[in-house]
Design an enzyme around this catalytic site. Structure first.
Site, PDB file in Angstrom:
ATOM      1  CG  ASN A  45     -42.049  -2.215  19.916  1.00 21.65           C
ATOM      2  OD1 ASN A  45     -41.415  -1.246  19.169  1.00 21.65           O
ATOM      3  ND2 ASN A  45     -42.413  -2.411  21.018  1.00 21.65           N
ATOM      4  CB  ILE A  46     -48.338  -0.605  18.368  1.00 23.28           C
ATOM      5  CG1 ILE A  46     -47.785   0.153  17.721  1.00 23.28           C
ATOM      6  CG2 ILE A  46     -49.225   0.707  19.727  1.00 23.28           C
ATOM      7  CD1 ILE A  46     -48.635   0.551  16.201  1.00 23.28           C
ATOM      8  CD  GLU A  47     -44.553  -2.211  25.362  1.00 23.32           C
ATOM      9  OE1 GLU A  47     -44.004  -2.986  25.006  1.00 23.32           O
ATOM     10  OE2 GLU A  47     -44.913  -1.426  25.767  1.00 23.32           O
ATOM     11  CB  CYS A  56     -44.330  -8.021  17.023  1.00 23.52           C
ATOM     12  SG  CYS A  56     -44.386  -9.206  18.019  1.00 23.52           S
ATOM     13  CD  GLU A  58     -40.917  -8.663  14.390  1.00 26.09           C
ATOM     14  OE1 GLU A  58     -41.543  -8.328  15.125  1.00 26.09           O
ATOM     15  OE2 GLU A  58     -39.762  -9.597  15.175  1.00 26.09           O
ATOM     16  CB  CYS A  89     -41.966 -13.111  19.604  1.00 26.36           C
ATOM     17  SG  CYS A  89     -43.807 -12.651  18.810  1.00 26.36           S
ATOM     18  CB  CYS A  92     -43.029 -12.245  14.562  1.00 27.40           C
ATOM     19  SG  CYS A  92     -43.569 -10.319  15.093  1.00 27.40           S
TER      20      CYS A  92
HETATM   21 ZN   LIG Z   1     -43.415 -10.977  17.466  1.00 30.82          ZN
END
Ligand SMILES: [Zn+2]
Length: 129
Positions: A45-47, A56, A58, A89, A92
């Site tokens: 994940n990359i915020e 996300c 995935e 989520c 995804c």
């Molecule tokens: Zn997701």
């Protein structure tokens, strides 16, 4: 898939999780996607400060594989930093269903590994036709 192949996919996801960029949530996720040719693409994940731009793990793994020309996918492993099962989520689930119908997901927690089919996680996907 053999236990060895599943473990290899999980290890790849755990490696990817270490590269997560999650300064806001502190919740790190790793995903690894196995193509039909046996190649593994991983993602984390990359915020982003503009949180809606975060992505996300995935989808990172999926777009990496798609951008390299892969279209057939067999399995995905998912791990997270809190030690619980990390389910994809809704976004995804939808995109995985679109590009990887029949995908098998292996979710690892401190309690063990669970196996799901993407159709089981998203029984009524949005479909154009
Ligand atoms: Zn997701």
């Amino acid at each position: 898939m053999s236990q060895e192949d599943i473990q290899s996919l999980i290890t790849s996801a755990e490696d990817a999780m270490q590269r997560a960029v999650a300064p806001y949530s502190k919740f790190r996720v790793g995903a690894s996607l196995l193509t039909g040719e046996g190649k593994i693409y991983s993602g984390c994940n990359i915020e982003n400060p503009s949180l809606m731009l975060s992505i996300c793990a995935e989808r990172v793994a999926l777009v990496k594989a798609l951008s390299e020309g892969h279209t057939g996918f067999k399995a995905m492993a998912l791990v997270s930093s809190d030690g619980r099962y990390c389910f994809p989520c809704g976004s995804c689930r939808q995109i995985l269903h679109e590009f990887a119908p029949g995908l098998i997901l292996y979710l690892k927690s401190e309690g063990g590994v669970r196996k799901y089919d993407i159709g089981e996680l998203l029984p009524y996907p949005f479909e154009k036709e």
